[in-house]
Scaffold this active site. Structure first.
Site, PDB file in Angstrom:
ATOM      1  N   GLY A 238       0.780  -1.228   0.000  1.00 41.33           N
ATOM      2  CA  GLY A 238       0.000   0.000   0.000  1.00 41.33           C
ATOM      3  C   GLY A 238       0.813   1.280   0.000  1.00 41.33           C
ATOM      4  O   GLY A 238       0.385   2.283   0.568  1.00 41.33           O
TER       5      GLY A 238
ATOM      6  N   ASN B 189       1.353   3.234  -2.594  1.00 41.26           N
ATOM      7  CA  ASN B 189       0.570   4.225  -3.342  1.00 41.26           C
ATOM      8  C   ASN B 189      -0.609   4.725  -2.511  1.00 41.26           C
ATOM      9  O   ASN B 189      -0.947   5.906  -2.559  1.00 41.26           O
ATOM     10  CB  ASN B 189       0.081   3.640  -4.672  1.00 41.26           C
ATOM     11  CG  ASN B 189       1.111   3.788  -5.788  1.00 41.26           C
ATOM     12  OD1 ASN B 189       1.561   4.887  -6.072  1.00 41.26           O
ATOM     13  ND2 ASN B 189       1.488   2.684  -6.394  1.00 41.26           N
TER      14      ASN B 189
ATOM     15  N   ARG C 157     -15.631 -17.395  -8.689  1.00 47.13           N
ATOM     16  CA  ARG C 157     -15.239 -16.024  -9.005  1.00 47.13           C
ATOM     17  C   ARG C 157     -16.455 -15.094  -9.077  1.00 47.13           C
ATOM     18  O   ARG C 157     -16.391 -13.950  -8.664  1.00 47.13           O
ATOM     19  CB  ARG C 157     -14.471 -16.027 -10.334  1.00 47.13           C
ATOM     20  CG  ARG C 157     -13.901 -14.691 -10.735  1.00 47.13           C
ATOM     21  CD  ARG C 157     -12.978 -14.071  -9.709  1.00 47.13           C
ATOM     22  NE  ARG C 157     -11.680 -14.672  -9.646  1.00 47.13           N
ATOM     23  CZ  ARG C 157     -10.599 -14.083  -9.139  1.00 47.13           C
ATOM     24  NH1 ARG C 157     -10.662 -12.865  -8.657  1.00 47.13           N
ATOM     25  NH2 ARG C 157      -9.461 -14.706  -9.088  1.00 47.13           N
TER      26      ARG C 157
ATOM     27  N   ASN D  48      -6.349   3.265 -12.636  1.00 44.99           N
ATOM     28  CA  ASN D  48      -5.299   2.327 -12.264  1.00 44.99           C
ATOM     29  C   ASN D  48      -3.935   2.994 -12.438  1.00 44.99           C
ATOM     30  O   ASN D  48      -3.759   3.821 -13.330  1.00 44.99           O
ATOM     31  CB  ASN D  48      -5.384   1.085 -13.163  1.00 44.99           C
ATOM     32  CG  ASN D  48      -4.317   0.053 -12.833  1.00 44.99           C
ATOM     33  OD1 ASN D  48      -4.142  -0.335 -11.685  1.00 44.99           O
ATOM     34  ND2 ASN D  48      -3.600  -0.405 -13.847  1.00 44.99           N
TER      35      ASN D  48
ATOM     36  N   HIS E 169      -0.082   2.050 -13.366  1.00 39.36           N
ATOM     37  CA  HIS E 169       0.711   0.962 -13.946  1.00 39.36           C
ATOM     38  C   HIS E 169       2.174   1.410 -14.023  1.00 39.36           C
ATOM     39  O   HIS E 169       2.454   2.532 -14.466  1.00 39.36           O
ATOM     40  CB  HIS E 169       0.197   0.614 -15.343  1.00 39.36           C
ATOM     41  CG  HIS E 169       0.929  -0.538 -15.954  1.00 39.36           C
ATOM     42  ND1 HIS E 169       0.690  -1.846 -15.586  1.00 39.36           N
ATOM     43  CD2 HIS E 169       1.915  -0.588 -16.882  1.00 39.36           C
ATOM     44  CE1 HIS E 169       1.501  -2.651 -16.262  1.00 39.36           C
ATOM     45  NE2 HIS E 169       2.253  -1.899 -17.062  1.00 39.36           N
TER      46      HIS E 169
ATOM     47  N   ASP F 173      -5.027  -2.768 -19.054  1.00 40.81           N
ATOM     48  CA  ASP F 173      -4.172  -1.587 -19.288  1.00 40.81           C
ATOM     49  C   ASP F 173      -4.479  -0.906 -20.629  1.00 40.81           C
ATOM     50  O   ASP F 173      -3.599  -0.339 -21.263  1.00 40.81           O
ATOM     51  CB  ASP F 173      -2.675  -1.951 -19.228  1.00 40.81           C
ATOM     52  CG  ASP F 173      -2.285  -2.580 -17.901  1.00 40.81           C
ATOM     53  OD1 ASP F 173      -2.869  -2.211 -16.873  1.00 40.81           O
ATOM     54  OD2 ASP F 173      -1.393  -3.456 -17.889  1.00 40.81           O
TER      55      ASP F 173
ATOM     56  N   ALA G  88       7.617   8.781  -9.809  1.00 41.67           N
ATOM     57  CA  ALA G  88       6.455   8.853 -10.712  1.00 41.67           C
ATOM     58  C   ALA G  88       5.149   8.465 -10.026  1.00 41.67           C
ATOM     59  O   ALA G  88       4.253   9.285  -9.868  1.00 41.67           O
ATOM     60  CB  ALA G  88       6.696   7.981 -11.947  1.00 41.67           C
ATOM     61  N   GLU G  89       5.049   7.213  -9.562  1.00 46.79           N
ATOM     62  CA  GLU G  89       3.762   6.719  -9.067  1.00 46.79           C
ATOM     63  C   GLU G  89       3.204   7.583  -7.932  1.00 46.79           C
ATOM     64  O   GLU G  89       2.027   7.960  -7.943  1.00 46.79           O
ATOM     65  CB  GLU G  89       3.890   5.273  -8.581  1.00 46.79           C
ATOM     66  CG  GLU G  89       4.154   4.277  -9.700  1.00 46.79           C
ATOM     67  CD  GLU G  89       4.252   2.851  -9.181  1.00 46.79           C
ATOM     68  OE1 GLU G  89       3.440   2.459  -8.327  1.00 46.79           O
ATOM     69  OE2 GLU G  89       5.170   2.122  -9.630  1.00 46.79           O
TER      70      GLU G  89
END
Length: 200
Positions: free
Chosen positions: A12, A14, A66, A108, A110, A151, A180-181
């Protein structure tokens, strides 16, 4: 106020960046309403609890199939009346019904410059291993909207990061997170919050 839910599978980092940006006023007009992990041992859940954010585990292991898991995940999200769902290292395929329920409301992060090193099988260290094997000089991170593909949704923000001669997948991963992230994910949330709050 943009009501945000964060989905995460692991440590976690991010998520922590988003929490820090909200708490220090760098993200305004948005609040984190819930954190959900598919992994009961994810440190992200502890990070959320440390900041008094509701945190839950919804694990595929706890359901017979699922479809049942997807329904339970969607039901938990719907409890919080969210405007935006942030995938911050969530290693679960997002079901089509969730994308349909939240069109252009799921983003998202990536760890590459899409369209490089993305799609099925590219996650975590695998992305950085592939980048180094290819010999790229620049990598980075991308924040994008989530659609039916892997993506493939519209790109919101990207940031490039230099690849160094002596990089390992681990050192490259760390630099991309730090440079970056942890910057562009909060920026993307702010852009979406600004848009929503202007519309109101």
């Amino acid at each position: 106020m943009l009501r945000v839910g964060v989905l995460v599978s692991g440590g976690g980092t991010n998520l922590q960046s988003i929490i820090d940006h909200v708490e220090n006023g760098k993200i305004t007009g948005a609040s984190i309403e819930v954190v959900i992990s598919n992994n009961a041992n994810a440190y992200a859940l502890t990070r959320a609890k440390n900041h008094n954010i509701p945190a839950f585990c919804v694990s595929p292991k706890d359901f017979p199939d699922r479809e049942s898991f997807n329904d339970a995940l969607l039901a938990k999200l719907e409890e919080f009346q969210l405007d935006l769902i942030v995938l911050a290292g969530f290693l679960v395929v997002i079901p089509k019904k969730m994308v349909e329920r939240y069109p252009n409301q799921i983003i998202n992060i990536h760890p590459s410059l899409i369209p490089s090193f993305c799609g099925t099988g590219y996650y975590g260290l695998k992305v950085h291993e592939a980048a180094l094997a290819r010999g790229v000089k620049i990598s980075g991170a991308t924040v994008h909207f989530v659609d039916d593909g892997t993506d493939t949704g519209p790109i919101i923000l990207q940031k490039a990061v230099e690849v160094k001669e002596d990089d390992t997948p681990e050192t490259l991963q760390r630099r991309i997170m730090e440079e970056a992230e942890w910057k562009i994910l909060p920026q993307a949330i702010q852009l979406i919050a600004d848009k929503k709050n202007q519309e109101e």
